[in-house]
Scaffold this active site. Structure first.
Site, PDB file in Angstrom:
ATOM      1  N   ASP A  63      11.073   4.883  -0.619  1.00 52.96           N
ATOM      2  CA  ASP A  63       9.811   4.969  -1.346  1.00 52.96           C
ATOM      3  C   ASP A  63       9.358   3.551  -1.675  1.00 52.96           C
ATOM      4  OD1 ASP A  63       7.713   5.397  -3.068  1.00 52.96           O
ATOM      5  OD2 ASP A  63       8.785   6.768  -4.387  1.00 52.96           O
ATOM      6  N   ARG A 117      15.835   0.753  -9.760  1.00 55.58           N
ATOM      7  CA  ARG A 117      14.528   0.088  -9.679  1.00 55.58           C
ATOM      8  C   ARG A 117      14.632  -1.218 -10.461  1.00 55.58           C
ATOM      9  NH1 ARG A 117      10.368   5.308 -10.202  1.00 55.58           N
ATOM     10  NH2 ARG A 117      11.261   6.441  -8.425  1.00 55.58           N
ATOM     11  N   GLN A 132      16.793  11.800 -11.049  1.00 59.26           N
ATOM     12  CA  GLN A 132      15.814  12.882 -11.046  1.00 59.26           C
ATOM     13  C   GLN A 132      16.213  13.960 -10.043  1.00 59.26           C
ATOM     14  OE1 GLN A 132      12.181  10.744 -10.024  1.00 59.26           O
ATOM     15  NE2 GLN A 132      12.296  11.396  -7.905  1.00 59.26           N
ATOM     16  N   ASP A 252       0.518  14.043 -11.743  1.00 62.82           N
ATOM     17  CA  ASP A 252       1.635  13.924 -12.677  1.00 62.82           C
ATOM     18  C   ASP A 252       1.546  14.998 -13.748  1.00 62.82           C
ATOM     19  OD1 ASP A 252       2.518  11.646 -11.373  1.00 62.82           O
ATOM     20  OD2 ASP A 252       1.567  10.269 -12.798  1.00 62.82           O
ATOM     21  N   GLU A 265       5.526  11.316 -19.194  1.00 58.98           N
ATOM     22  CA  GLU A 265       5.489  11.865 -17.839  1.00 58.98           C
ATOM     23  C   GLU A 265       6.847  12.468 -17.502  1.00 58.98           C
ATOM     24  OE1 GLU A 265       5.633  10.262 -13.292  1.00 58.98           O
ATOM     25  OE2 GLU A 265       4.325   9.125 -14.656  1.00 58.98           O
ATOM     26  N   SER A 268       6.256  13.791 -11.162  1.00 63.26           N
ATOM     27  CA  SER A 268       5.228  13.367 -10.223  1.00 63.26           C
ATOM     28  C   SER A 268       5.386  14.235  -8.985  1.00 63.26           C
ATOM     29  CB  SER A 268       5.390  11.888  -9.867  1.00 63.26           C
ATOM     30  OG  SER A 268       4.461  11.493  -8.880  1.00 63.26           O
TER      31      SER A 268
END
Length: 371
Positions: A63, A117, A132, A252, A265, A268
């Site tokens: 991604d 990340r 996730q 989202d 959030e 997504s």
């Protein structure tokens, strides 16, 4: 040297106390994950599969997020130091897997995704460690429309509400707060409502009013010339009606989180690009060279199924259900020591202790103070 904390990156809820100890929190996390995983799989007819932690760059499977984040990479000694990248998410890998594993229309998969990340700016809800549920489901060409997207969003939201109700029965300090229905709005409609506000301010206003909102068409340029938020061009379909004959088919799920007083959030998701939207979005994003990567080539040649899919933050939903003030209370990661010390003064106990030996790190939440 003592560290001074940038309080813009650490929200301290007034009078905050954690009803559960760290050990009790770990037990509750397991209960949440087990229950929600089952609810999601049942709601969307998904089968659990194993997933990669790293992929080859030339596969095109990683991604690219907003296109500026740097993946963590390393060379494999056995393979002449062939480089591989730690995944940012499995947005594209899942679609490839659906084909390889022989899934058919109406069937789907989900997996536990763990990512790093490294360029994330950490705060109460952001960590450099991402966990996730990544899920993906095969749909027909005719189902690539807003009706399918909204139907799927409601299915995911139903699993979120059902899990909140379950956890509230298990822990009596938790009262359900998710509204019965989720509100749908496009990013352009949201800008029209609050034209002088920033995207985050718009989210705050609409989610505080509605309780739970699905904001769609994220990634496209708005009338103002800005984007609500960035999206990679080669998985979500965020094109506008005037361009390709339909509304942007992604978005989202955000919910109001009273502990921190802002929008949170949780997911997504979206209907994925087909051959036409992939070409258009690669062009708009200025990265047409990606069309030569393995995944993108197969998609452009019509060899991959049409799908809808998304990611649901595991730590995010655990934080939400347990009414925690910081994501570090429900996951083990690396935090600046100044943040940890300040958090503990206010009964926020981050779960894993690693002390930085670096005096200054750009984009993090502390600076060095010389006595």
């Amino acid at each position: 040297m003592p560290l001074s904390v940038d309080m813009e990156h650490l929200i301290i809820p007034k009078g905050y106390t954690a009803p559960l100890t760290i050990r009790e929190t770990e037990v509750a996390i397991k209960e949440i994950k087990d229950h929600f995983e089952r609810a999601l799989a049942k709601s969307l007819h998904l089968t659990r599969v194993s997933a990669p932690l790293f992929v080859k760059p030339e596969s095109g499977l990683n991604d690219n997020l907003n296109g500026v984040e740097r993946p963590v990479a390393f060379g494999i000694k056995e393979q002449n130091d062939t480089p591989v990248e730690i995944v940012h998410s499995l947005a594209k890998w899942k679609r490839y897997a659906l084909k390889r594993y022989g899934f058919h229309s109406g069937e789907g998969l989900y997996t536990d995704m763990n990512a790093i990340r490294r360029d994330e700016d950490t705060d109460n809800i952001h960590s450099i460690y991402v966990d996730q549920w990544d899920w993906e489901k095969v749909i027909s060409k005719e189902e690539r429309n807003m009706e399918t997207l909204q139907y799927t969003v409601r299915k995911v939201y139903a699993a979120l509400r059902e899990t909140e109700e379950y956890i509230s029965r298990r822990y009596n300090y938790i009262d359900p707060i998710l509204p019965e229905e989720i509100t749908f709005i496009t990013s352009q409609e949201l800008e029209n409502l609050y034209p002088s506000s920033t995207p985050k301010e718009r989210e705050y206003k609409i989610v505080k009013e509605k309780g739970a909102v699905f904001i769609s068409q994220i990634g496209k340029e708005l009338i103002s010339g800005e984007k609500h938020d960035g999206r990679a061009p080669d998985y979500d379909d965020w094109s506008t009606p005037s361009e390709l004959g339909h509304a942007g088919l992604n978005g989202d799920i955000l919910v109001w989180y009273p502990v921190l007083g802002h929008a949170l959030e949780l997911s997504s998701m979206g209907i994925r690009v087909d051959e036409k939207t992939l070409r258009e979005q690669l062009k708009k994003a200025g990265c047409e060279e990606r069309a030569e990567l393995t995944f993108q080539k197969e998609l452009l040649e019509g060899k991959l199924p049409c799908t809808v899919g998304g990611g649901i933050g595991q730590s995010r939903i655990c934080m939400f259900y347990l009414r925690k003030a910081h994501i570090g209370e429900v996951q083990s990661s690396v935090w600046p020591d100044g943040i940890r010390a300040e958090a503990e003064k206010h009964n926020i106990f981050l779960t894993f202790r690693i002390i930085f030996s670096i005096a200054v790190l750009s984009k993090l939440t502390f600076v060095t103070v010389v006595n």
